[in-house]
Design a protein around this motif. Structure first.
Motif, PDB file in Angstrom:
ATOM      1  N   LEU A  14      12.552  49.569  62.091  1.00 38.55           N
ATOM      2  CA  LEU A  14      13.836  50.108  61.638  1.00 38.55           C
ATOM      3  C   LEU A  14      13.955  51.563  62.034  1.00 38.55           C
ATOM      4  CD1 LEU A  14      16.457  49.960  59.894  1.00 38.55           C
ATOM      5  CD2 LEU A  14      15.021  50.550  57.933  1.00 38.55           C
ATOM      6  N   LEU A  15      15.020  51.891  62.744  1.00 36.30           N
ATOM      7  CA  LEU A  15      15.309  53.279  63.126  1.00 36.30           C
ATOM      8  C   LEU A  15      16.306  53.853  62.146  1.00 36.30           C
ATOM      9  CD1 LEU A  15      15.581  52.420  66.815  1.00 36.30           C
ATOM     10  CD2 LEU A  15      14.260  54.366  66.028  1.00 36.30           C
ATOM     11  N   GLY A  16      15.899  54.899  61.429  1.00 40.17           N
ATOM     12  CA  GLY A  16      16.774  55.543  60.462  1.00 40.17           C
ATOM     13  C   GLY A  16      16.203  55.448  59.064  1.00 40.17           C
ATOM     14  N   ALA A  17      16.519  56.441  58.238  1.00 39.40           N
ATOM     15  CA  ALA A  17      15.986  56.470  56.874  1.00 39.40           C
ATOM     16  C   ALA A  17      17.042  56.923  55.872  1.00 39.40           C
ATOM     17  CB  ALA A  17      14.755  57.378  56.816  1.00 39.40           C
ATOM     18  N   GLY A  18      18.304  56.641  56.165  1.00 30.63           N
ATOM     19  CA  GLY A  18      19.377  57.023  55.256  1.00 30.63           C
ATOM     20  C   GLY A  18      19.692  55.917  54.254  1.00 30.63           C
ATOM     21  N   GLY A  19      20.869  55.996  53.676  1.00 28.44           N
ATOM     22  CA  GLY A  19      21.267  55.042  52.646  1.00 28.44           C
ATOM     23  C   GLY A  19      21.352  53.612  53.146  1.00 28.44           C
ATOM     24  N   ARG A  40      13.989  60.513  62.763  1.00 26.01           N
ATOM     25  CA  ARG A  40      13.807  61.827  63.407  1.00 26.01           C
ATOM     26  C   ARG A  40      12.973  62.726  62.522  1.00 26.01           C
ATOM     27  NH1 ARG A  40      20.025  62.577  64.285  1.00 26.01           N
ATOM     28  NH2 ARG A  40      19.866  61.407  62.374  1.00 26.01           N
ATOM     29  N   SER A  41      13.146  62.639  61.225  1.00 27.68           N
ATOM     30  CA  SER A  41      12.352  63.414  60.262  1.00 27.68           C
ATOM     31  C   SER A  41      11.288  62.497  59.651  1.00 27.68           C
ATOM     32  CB  SER A  41      13.264  63.951  59.152  1.00 27.68           C
ATOM     33  OG  SER A  41      12.513  64.270  58.006  1.00 27.68           O
ATOM     34  N   PHE A  42      10.027  62.813  59.895  1.00 28.80           N
ATOM     35  CA  PHE A  42       8.953  61.988  59.332  1.00 28.80           C
ATOM     36  C   PHE A  42       9.016  61.989  57.807  1.00 28.80           C
ATOM     37  CE2 PHE A  42       4.752  61.561  57.426  1.00 28.80           C
ATOM     38  CZ  PHE A  42       4.470  60.260  57.815  1.00 28.80           C
ATOM     39  N   ASP A  43       9.344  63.133  57.201  1.00 27.69           N
ATOM     40  CA  ASP A  43       9.384  63.217  55.736  1.00 27.69           C
ATOM     41  C   ASP A  43      10.359  62.208  55.138  1.00 27.69           C
ATOM     42  OD1 ASP A  43       7.495  65.220  55.791  1.00 27.69           O
ATOM     43  OD2 ASP A  43       8.955  66.842  55.577  1.00 27.69           O
ATOM     44  N   ARG A  44      11.525  62.072  55.745  1.00 24.57           N
ATOM     45  CA  ARG A  44      12.506  61.093  55.235  1.00 24.57           C
ATOM     46  C   ARG A  44      12.005  59.667  55.411  1.00 24.57           C
ATOM     47  NH1 ARG A  44      18.732  62.041  56.087  1.00 24.57           N
ATOM     48  NH2 ARG A  44      18.647  60.333  54.610  1.00 24.57           N
ATOM     49  N   ALA A  45      11.389  59.395  56.560  1.00 23.39           N
ATOM     50  CA  ALA A  45      10.835  58.059  56.796  1.00 23.39           C
ATOM     51  C   ALA A  45       9.722  57.760  55.795  1.00 23.39           C
ATOM     52  CB  ALA A  45      10.315  57.944  58.231  1.00 23.39           C
ATOM     53  N   ALA A  49       9.566  54.803  53.075  1.00 26.20           N
ATOM     54  CA  ALA A  49       8.447  53.858  53.213  1.00 26.20           C
ATOM     55  C   ALA A  49       7.622  53.787  51.932  1.00 26.20           C
ATOM     56  CB  ALA A  49       7.572  54.258  54.393  1.00 26.20           C
ATOM     57  N   ALA A  50       7.442  54.917  51.256  1.00 29.83           N
ATOM     58  CA  ALA A  50       6.660  54.942  50.017  1.00 29.83           C
ATOM     59  C   ALA A  50       7.335  54.118  48.915  1.00 29.83           C
ATOM     60  CB  ALA A  50       6.452  56.376  49.550  1.00 29.83           C
ATOM     61  N   LEU A  51       8.657  54.100  48.903  1.00 30.84           N
ATOM     62  CA  LEU A  51       9.378  53.314  47.898  1.00 30.84           C
ATOM     63  C   LEU A  51       9.134  51.816  48.042  1.00 30.84           C
ATOM     64  CD1 LEU A  51      12.894  55.036  47.888  1.00 30.84           C
ATOM     65  CD2 LEU A  51      11.151  55.150  46.098  1.00 30.84           C
ATOM     66  N   PHE A  52       8.878  51.383  49.275  1.00 31.58           N
ATOM     67  CA  PHE A  52       8.769  49.950  49.552  1.00 31.58           C
ATOM     68  C   PHE A  52       7.404  49.530  50.085  1.00 31.58           C
ATOM     69  CE2 PHE A  52      13.302  50.928  49.794  1.00 31.58           C
ATOM     70  CZ  PHE A  52      13.807  49.968  48.930  1.00 31.58           C
ATOM     71  N   ASP A  53       6.464  50.457  50.103  1.00 35.52           N
ATOM     72  CA  ASP A  53       5.103  50.167  50.566  1.00 35.52           C
ATOM     73  C   ASP A  53       5.098  49.620  51.994  1.00 35.52           C
ATOM     74  OD1 ASP A  53       2.335  50.148  50.304  1.00 35.52           O
ATOM     75  OD2 ASP A  53       2.310  48.070  49.616  1.00 35.52           O
ATOM     76  N   LEU A  59      10.145  59.839  64.935  1.00 41.12           N
ATOM     77  CA  LEU A  59      10.658  59.427  66.233  1.00 41.12           C
ATOM     78  C   LEU A  59       9.832  60.043  67.362  1.00 41.12           C
ATOM     79  CD1 LEU A  59      12.868  57.673  67.436  1.00 41.12           C
ATOM     80  CD2 LEU A  59      14.368  59.647  67.434  1.00 41.12           C
ATOM     81  N   SER A  60       9.294  61.218  67.141  1.00 39.59           N
ATOM     82  CA  SER A  60       8.457  61.872  68.156  1.00 39.59           C
ATOM     83  C   SER A  60       7.139  61.129  68.385  1.00 39.59           C
ATOM     84  CB  SER A  60       8.185  63.321  67.761  1.00 39.59           C
ATOM     85  OG  SER A  60       7.532  63.368  66.506  1.00 39.59           O
ATOM     86  N   ASP A  61       6.777  60.223  67.480  1.00 37.91           N
ATOM     87  CA  ASP A  61       5.545  59.424  67.615  1.00 37.91           C
ATOM     88  C   ASP A  61       5.813  58.044  68.195  1.00 37.91           C
ATOM     89  OD1 ASP A  61       3.914  61.411  66.553  1.00 37.91           O
ATOM     90  OD2 ASP A  61       4.282  60.733  64.494  1.00 37.91           O
ATOM     91  N   VAL A  62       6.918  57.878  68.895  1.00 32.85           N
ATOM     92  CA  VAL A  62       7.321  56.566  69.395  1.00 32.85           C
ATOM     93  C   VAL A  62       6.250  55.928  70.283  1.00 32.85           C
ATOM     94  CG1 VAL A  62       8.575  57.400  71.435  1.00 32.85           C
ATOM     95  CG2 VAL A  62       9.285  55.277  70.305  1.00 32.85           C
ATOM     96  N   ASN A  63       5.464  56.724  70.968  1.00 31.21           N
ATOM     97  CA  ASN A  63       4.423  56.170  71.842  1.00 31.21           C
ATOM     98  C   ASN A  63       3.255  55.582  71.062  1.00 31.21           C
ATOM     99  OD1 ASN A  63       5.684  56.615  74.369  1.00 31.21           O
ATOM    100  ND2 ASN A  63       5.229  58.788  74.150  1.00 31.21           N
TER     101      ASN A  63
END
Length: 142
Positions: A14-19, A40-45, A49-53, A59-63
Motif C-alpha cells: 500500500l502506497l500512502g498513509a493518510g485517512g 513518503r514519510s516513514f513516521d506516518r507509515a 502500521a503500528a495500529l494494525f501490526d 518511499l526512499s527505501d523502495v529498493n
C-alpha cells in the motif's frame, strides 16, 4: 478488490498513509491479508502500521522491497504526488507476474498502469461504486 480475488494470505503493498489508507488497511487486515505500508514519510507509515501490526517502509527505501513478492499494489497517494521512474521500476520488480493494482486516486490514465496487466487494474470508480452499494444496503434501500 475482494470481488476480483481472495485477499486472505495475499501480500499487499500500500502506497500512502493518510485517512483513505487507514480505512483500506482496516479492511485488508480484517480479510487476513499481509500488508506493507510505504509512504513518503516513514513516521506516518510506521504510525499506521503500528495500529494494525503490519510492516512500514519509507518511499526512499523502495529498493528494499522483496522481488516478485507482492500480489497486489494499492496506490493511495495524492493524485498530484510525483513518483520517480526508478521508484516505479522497483515497485514493478516487487510484484508477482499476475499481480493486481488498485489506484484510488486515478482513472484510466493512471501512471501506475504500466505495472500490471491491464485486466488486473482497478480504479477509484470501482471503489466508489462499492461504497455506494454498501450505503444503499445499510440505509435499507435494497
Amino acid at each position: 478488490l475482494k470481488n476480483h480475488l481472495k485477499l486472505s494470505g495475499k501480500n499487499i503493498f500500500l502506497l500512502g498513509a493518510g485517512g483513505a489508507s487507514r480505512a483500506i488497511v482496516f479492511g485488508l487486515m480484517r480479510a487476513h491479508a499481509k500488508v506493507t505500508i510505504m509512504n513518503r514519510s516513514f513516521d506516518r507509515a510506521a504510525k499506521l502500521a503500528a495500529l494494525f501490526d503490519c510492516k512500514a517502509l519509507a518511499l526512499s527505501d523502495v529498493n528494499r522491497l522483496e522481488k516478485t513478492h507482492y500480489d497486489i499494489v494499492i496506490n493511495a497517494l495524492p493524485a498530484a504526488a510525483h513518483i520517480e521512474t526508478n521508484t516505479l521500476k522497483a515497485i514493478k520488480a516487487s510484484l508477482k507476474p499476475d499481480a493486481w493494482l488498485m489506484d484510488i486516486t486515478h482513472s484510466k490514465d493512471s501512471p501506475w498502469s504500466e505495472l500490471v496487466n491491464p485486466d488486473h487494474m482497478l480504479y477509484y470508480d470501482s471503489m466508489f461504486i462499492g461504497q455506494a452499494l454498501l450505503q444503499r444496503r445499510f440505509w435499507g434501500f435494497e
